[in-house]
Design a protein around this motif. Structure first.
Motif, PDB file in Angstrom:
ATOM      1  N   ALA A  30       0.840  -1.203   0.000  1.00  0.00           N
ATOM      2  CA  ALA A  30       0.000   0.000   0.000  1.00  0.00           C
ATOM      3  C   ALA A  30       0.875   1.254   0.000  1.00  0.00           C
ATOM      4  CB  ALA A  30      -0.938  -0.028   1.215  1.00  0.00           C
ATOM      5  N   THR A  38      -0.650   7.309  -9.312  1.00  0.00           N
ATOM      6  CA  THR A  38      -1.674   6.271  -9.460  1.00  0.00           C
ATOM      7  C   THR A  38      -2.699   6.596 -10.550  1.00  0.00           C
ATOM      8  OG1 THR A  38      -2.977   7.237  -7.674  1.00  0.00           O
ATOM      9  CG2 THR A  38      -1.477   5.431  -7.078  1.00  0.00           C
ATOM     10  N   LEU A  90      -5.250   0.291   1.269  1.00  0.00           N
ATOM     11  CA  LEU A  90      -4.774   1.193   0.215  1.00  0.00           C
ATOM     12  C   LEU A  90      -5.334   2.601   0.448  1.00  0.00           C
ATOM     13  CD1 LEU A  90      -5.091  -1.153  -2.888  1.00  0.00           C
ATOM     14  CD2 LEU A  90      -2.979  -0.179  -2.029  1.00  0.00           C
ATOM     15  N   ALA A  97      -8.584   4.340  -3.704  1.00  0.00           N
ATOM     16  CA  ALA A  97      -9.013   2.977  -4.063  1.00  0.00           C
ATOM     17  C   ALA A  97     -10.523   2.812  -3.941  1.00  0.00           C
ATOM     18  CB  ALA A  97      -8.316   1.985  -3.136  1.00  0.00           C
TER      19      ALA A  97
END
Ligand code: IP8
Length: 247
Positions: A30, A38, A90, A97
């Motif tokens: 994580a 991301t 996460l 997430a």
């Protein structure tokens, strides 16, 4: 740019203790993901000690189906618990997430192919979220329901979302040869056949050999690497074993 990252079930769970998360490994993963860019990232996690024992108890695998809805519920429930933990961890690390449950998004055809609808996932990506999927149980033409592995989902997602790279984080630093060294590239299954064994723990979807075989069919280069290489992979570096032709 779309990237698909699989977190192996044996990385994020203690594969030898039923329905037990490996908290330290999950926290490391994580943190590494949270430190990366991301945007365009989709994460898929495997079954580990949640999915595989529950599927094996009921004799369900990628090829053996079940017509008992209670089996489907039990396997899906176990994977849902792991999904919640992975998504929460996460999220706590700072990754945007959001969970996606494959049972409700796809099926397996009579020929055994995976069909996955990805419109929702594409919209999540557009809005800056990181969708989190998992190996699951899948309605299967003529066989009730079978197991769909995270690796199969990774290949389907890469094709549907036109991904540039696939990363598969495993408990080993890559595909290993007889001497324990990382094989840098595998472009054809025959090259790897001699070094590929089965999985040490209960694995209803076939271990490293099945992983390599399905990744060779992918539309993007796939890299198999260990936990320490999540960061380098997400920053665009070559990591572990590259499976498939050079990018
Ligand atoms: O660990 C299997 O996914 P995998 C999922 O990616 C289940 O092969 C439910 C056993």
């Amino acid at each position: 740019m779309t990237t698909i990252l699989k977190l192996g079930g044996s990385v994020v769970t203690d594969k030898d203790r039923r329905e037990t998360v490996d908290d330290a490994a999950l926290a490391n993963a994580a943190d590494a993901i949270a430190e990366a860019d991301t945007e365009g990232l989709v994460v898929v996690h495997g079954g580990g000690s949640f999915g595989h024992p529950n599927a094996a108890d009921r004799n369900v695998s990628a090829t053996e189906g079940t017509t008992d809805a209670a089996d489907v519920r039990a396997i899906h429930r176990a994977m849902g618990e792991l999904l919640t933990t992975v998504t929460d961890e996460l999220g706590a690390a700072g990754v945007p997430a959001v969970p996606v449950r494959p049972l409700s998004a796809g099926y397996r055809t009579v020929a055994g192919d995976v069909e996955l609808s990805t419109e929702t996932i594409a919209m999540m990506l557009e809005e800056g979220f990181v969708p989190i999927l998992h190996g699951d149980v899948f309605a299967t033409a003529g066989r009730g329901a079978t197991i769909v592995s995270g690796d199969e989902l990774v290949v389907a997602l890469a094709a549907e979302l036109d991904a540039e790279r696939i990363g598969v984080c495993s408990t080993v630093p890559g595909v290993l040869d007889d001497e324990g060294d990382v094989v840098p590239t595998i472009e054809r299954y025959a090259e790897a056949e001699t070094v590929l064994g089965g999985s040490g723990s209960t694995d209803v979807t076939g271990g490293m050999a099945a992983k390599v075989e399905s990744l060779l069919d992918a539309t993007a280069p796939a890299y198999v690497f260990g936990l320490e290489d999540i960061g380098p992979f997400l920053s665009g570096a070559e990591a572990g074993t590259r499976i498939g032709p050079s990018p």
